[in-house]
Scaffold this active site. Structure first.
Site, PDB file in Angstrom:
ATOM      1  N   ARG A 298       1.178  -1.155   0.089  1.00 16.72           N
ATOM      2  CA  ARG A 298      -0.638  -0.111   0.336  1.00 16.72           C
ATOM      3  C   ARG A 298       1.220   1.109   0.131  1.00 16.72           C
ATOM      4  O   ARG A 298       2.564   1.282  -0.174  1.00 16.72           O
ATOM      5  CB  ARG A 298      -0.985  -0.182   1.790  1.00 16.72           C
ATOM      6  CG  ARG A 298      -0.229   0.224   2.707  1.00 16.72           C
ATOM      7  CD  ARG A 298      -1.088   0.360   3.311  1.00 16.72           C
ATOM      8  NE  ARG A 298      -0.667   0.527   4.911  1.00 16.72           N
ATOM      9  CZ  ARG A 298       0.237   1.295   5.218  1.00 16.72           C
ATOM     10  NH1 ARG A 298      -0.110   2.465   4.557  1.00 16.72           N
ATOM     11  NH2 ARG A 298       0.542   1.057   6.632  1.00 16.72           N
TER      12      ARG A 298
ATOM     13  N   TYR B 290       6.178   5.149  -0.408  1.00 18.20           N
ATOM     14  CA  TYR B 290       6.748   3.488   0.202  1.00 18.20           C
ATOM     15  C   TYR B 290       7.654   2.913  -1.604  1.00 18.20           C
ATOM     16  O   TYR B 290       8.179   2.563  -0.850  1.00 18.20           O
ATOM     17  CB  TYR B 290       6.650   3.096   1.190  1.00 18.20           C
ATOM     18  CG  TYR B 290       6.162   3.490   2.524  1.00 18.20           C
ATOM     19  CD1 TYR B 290       6.922   4.039   3.519  1.00 18.20           C
ATOM     20  CD2 TYR B 290       5.002   3.607   3.207  1.00 18.20           C
ATOM     21  CE1 TYR B 290       6.600   4.847   4.456  1.00 18.20           C
ATOM     22  CE2 TYR B 290       4.484   4.831   4.335  1.00 18.20           C
ATOM     23  CZ  TYR B 290       5.318   5.201   4.833  1.00 18.20           C
ATOM     24  OH  TYR B 290       5.198   5.764   5.864  1.00 18.20           O
TER      25      TYR B 290
ATOM     26  N   ASN C 274      15.591   0.818  11.371  1.00 16.67           N
ATOM     27  CA  ASN C 274      14.151   1.550  10.221  1.00 16.67           C
ATOM     28  C   ASN C 274      12.771   1.285  11.555  1.00 16.67           C
ATOM     29  O   ASN C 274      12.622   0.132  11.255  1.00 16.67           O
ATOM     30  CB  ASN C 274      13.755   0.677   9.643  1.00 16.67           C
ATOM     31  CG  ASN C 274      12.755   2.142   8.773  1.00 16.67           C
ATOM     32  OD1 ASN C 274      11.783   2.632  10.265  1.00 16.67           O
ATOM     33  ND2 ASN C 274      12.685   2.472   7.380  1.00 16.67           N
TER      34      ASN C 274
ATOM     35  N   ALA D 231       6.838   3.410  12.743  1.00 14.74           N
ATOM     36  CA  ALA D 231       5.772   4.330  14.187  1.00 14.74           C
ATOM     37  C   ALA D 231       7.018   4.529  15.305  1.00 14.74           C
ATOM     38  O   ALA D 231       6.271   4.988  15.776  1.00 14.74           O
ATOM     39  CB  ALA D 231       4.892   3.058  14.140  1.00 14.74           C
TER      40      ALA D 231
ATOM     41  N   HIS E 156       9.166   7.445  16.014  1.00 12.15           N
ATOM     42  CA  HIS E 156       8.275   8.293  17.702  1.00 12.15           C
ATOM     43  C   HIS E 156       8.014   8.578  18.082  1.00 12.15           C
ATOM     44  O   HIS E 156       7.099   8.736  18.771  1.00 12.15           O
ATOM     45  CB  HIS E 156       7.448   9.324  15.767  1.00 12.15           C
ATOM     46  CG  HIS E 156       7.452   8.473  13.952  1.00 12.15           C
ATOM     47  ND1 HIS E 156       8.762   9.733  14.677  1.00 12.15           N
ATOM     48  CD2 HIS E 156       7.109   8.213  13.408  1.00 12.15           C
ATOM     49  CE1 HIS E 156       8.708   8.720  12.901  1.00 12.15           C
ATOM     50  NE2 HIS E 156       7.414   8.505  12.229  1.00 12.15           N
TER      51      HIS E 156
ATOM     52  N   ASP F  36      16.867   4.198  24.422  1.00 15.43           N
ATOM     53  CA  ASP F  36      17.725   3.339  25.843  1.00 15.43           C
ATOM     54  C   ASP F  36      18.652   2.211  25.531  1.00 15.43           C
ATOM     55  O   ASP F  36      19.278   2.237  25.619  1.00 15.43           O
ATOM     56  CB  ASP F  36      17.126   3.374  27.244  1.00 15.43           C
ATOM     57  CG  ASP F  36      16.175   4.621  27.597  1.00 15.43           C
ATOM     58  OD1 ASP F  36      16.838   5.810  27.624  1.00 15.43           O
ATOM     59  OD2 ASP F  36      15.015   4.249  28.691  1.00 15.43           O
TER      60      ASP F  36
ATOM     61  N   ILE G 216      12.098   5.542   4.821  1.00 13.43           N
ATOM     62  CA  ILE G 216      12.450   5.310   3.447  1.00 13.43           C
ATOM     63  C   ILE G 216      11.804   7.015   2.950  1.00 13.43           C
ATOM     64  O   ILE G 216      12.250   7.163   2.096  1.00 13.43           O
ATOM     65  CB  ILE G 216      11.246   4.051   3.340  1.00 13.43           C
ATOM     66  CG1 ILE G 216      11.889   3.098   3.371  1.00 13.43           C
ATOM     67  CG2 ILE G 216      11.175   3.955   2.143  1.00 13.43           C
ATOM     68  CD1 ILE G 216      10.623   1.834   4.317  1.00 13.43           C
ATOM     69  N   SER G 217      10.845   6.878   3.681  1.00 17.29           N
ATOM     70  CA  SER G 217      10.259   8.251   3.585  1.00 17.29           C
ATOM     71  C   SER G 217      10.770   9.367   4.129  1.00 17.29           C
ATOM     72  O   SER G 217      11.474   9.748   4.745  1.00 17.29           O
ATOM     73  CB  SER G 217       8.242   8.609   3.556  1.00 17.29           C
ATOM     74  OG  SER G 217       8.542   8.114   5.715  1.00 17.29           O
TER      75      SER G 217
HETATM   76  O1  CA2 Z   1       9.225   6.064   6.207  1.00 17.11           O
HETATM   77  C1  CA2 Z   1       9.649   5.605   6.674  1.00 17.11           C
HETATM   78  O2  CA2 Z   1      10.664   4.147   6.781  1.00 17.11           O
HETATM   79  C2  CA2 Z   1       8.992   4.983   8.164  1.00 17.11           C
HETATM   80  O3  CA2 Z   1      10.078   4.865   9.221  1.00 17.11           O
HETATM   81  C3  CA2 Z   1       7.860   3.986   7.826  1.00 17.11           C
HETATM   82  C4  CA2 Z   1       6.893   3.901   9.125  1.00 17.11           C
HETATM   83  C5  CA2 Z   1       6.083   4.997   9.517  1.00 17.11           C
HETATM   84  O4  CA2 Z   1       5.625   4.854  10.478  1.00 17.11           O
HETATM   85  C6  CA2 Z   1       7.364   5.951  10.046  1.00 17.11           C
HETATM   86  O5  CA2 Z   1       6.856   7.536   9.870  1.00 17.11           O
HETATM   87  C7  CA2 Z   1       8.438   6.520   8.310  1.00 17.11           C
HETATM   88  C8  CA2 Z   1       5.639   3.002   8.793  1.00 17.11           C
HETATM   89  C9  CA2 Z   1       5.793   2.069   7.803  1.00 17.11           C
HETATM   90  C10 CA2 Z   1       5.190   1.600   7.203  1.00 17.11           C
HETATM   91  O6  CA2 Z   1       5.389   0.761   6.150  1.00 17.11           O
HETATM   92  C11 CA2 Z   1       4.680   0.108   5.104  1.00 17.11           C
HETATM   93  C12 CA2 Z   1       3.689  -1.630   5.227  1.00 17.11           C
HETATM   94  C13 CA2 Z   1       2.626  -1.480   3.768  1.00 17.11           C
HETATM   95  C14 CA2 Z   1       3.111  -0.365   2.239  1.00 17.11           C
HETATM   96  C15 CA2 Z   1       4.290   0.563   3.244  1.00 17.11           C
HETATM   97  C16 CA2 Z   1       4.667   0.784   3.590  1.00 17.11           C
END
Ligand code: CA2
Length: 145
Positions: A17, A22, A73, A76, A79, A86, A100-101
């Site tokens: 998604r 991403y 990485n 979520a 944040h 720690d 990634i973003s």
């Molecule tokens: O940009 C990043 O790598 C994040 O760490 C990705 C996290 C997000 O909560 C961070 O704020 C930034 C989310 C990962 C979700 O991964 C996906 C799952 C399904 C489809 C696309 C992405």
């Protein structure tokens, strides 16, 4: 040299998604890219992905004395998790943070990275290539310590 590559919640669902944020590559593509890059640079990678904060803390603790570097990485948990911050500070292994973003250009709640406070290198908004760049630059960073 060996690196532990940790990915947090939902990264295993990559490619399913939000391709506009991403991309379309999957978690398996990520593993293949990092494995290739590590091979080219004489690094042995080990991969860990979990949707559970405590499991990530456990894995960081287990890395103590076992790995030369960590690439993380926390997704979520980036944040929210002081526990991951720690743990990284406790093991004191050279660590690169990857996102990634470009979290600096997204919602306000993504602007703080707790884990990032324990990382020496940061790769933000470079897509999956950020992981490959982290492998190369973390190796260089460790070699000049
Ligand atoms: O940009 C990043 O790598 C994040 O760490 C990705 C996290 C997000 O909560 C961070 O704020 C930034 C989310 C990962 C979700 O991964 C996906 C799952 C399904 C489809 C696309 C992405």
């Amino acid at each position: 040299m060996n690196f532990l590559i940790i990915n947090g919640p939902n990264i295993n669902m990559l490619g399913l998604r939000q391709p506009e944020i991403y991309g379309t590559d999957t978690y398996n593509d990520l593993v293949a890219l990092v494995t290739d890059t590590c091979e080219q640079h004489g690094i042995t990678p080990e991969f860990f992905q979990s949707n559970h904060e405590g499991a990530i803390v456990d894995e960081i603790q287990l890395a103590y004395g076992k790995f030369d570097g960590i690439i993380i990485n926390p997704a979520a948990f980036t944040h929210t998790s002081v526990a991951i911050l720690d743990a990284l500070q406790t093991v004191s292994i050279p660590t690169a943070e990857v996102h990634i973003s470009d979290i600096t250009q997204r919602e306000e709640f993504r602007q703080i990275s707790f884990a990032g406070l324990a990382c020496q290198l940061h790769f933000i908004g470079q897509g999956l290539q950020g992981y490959a760049n982290a492998v190369v630059e973390l190796k260089e960073y460790i070699e000049q310590l």
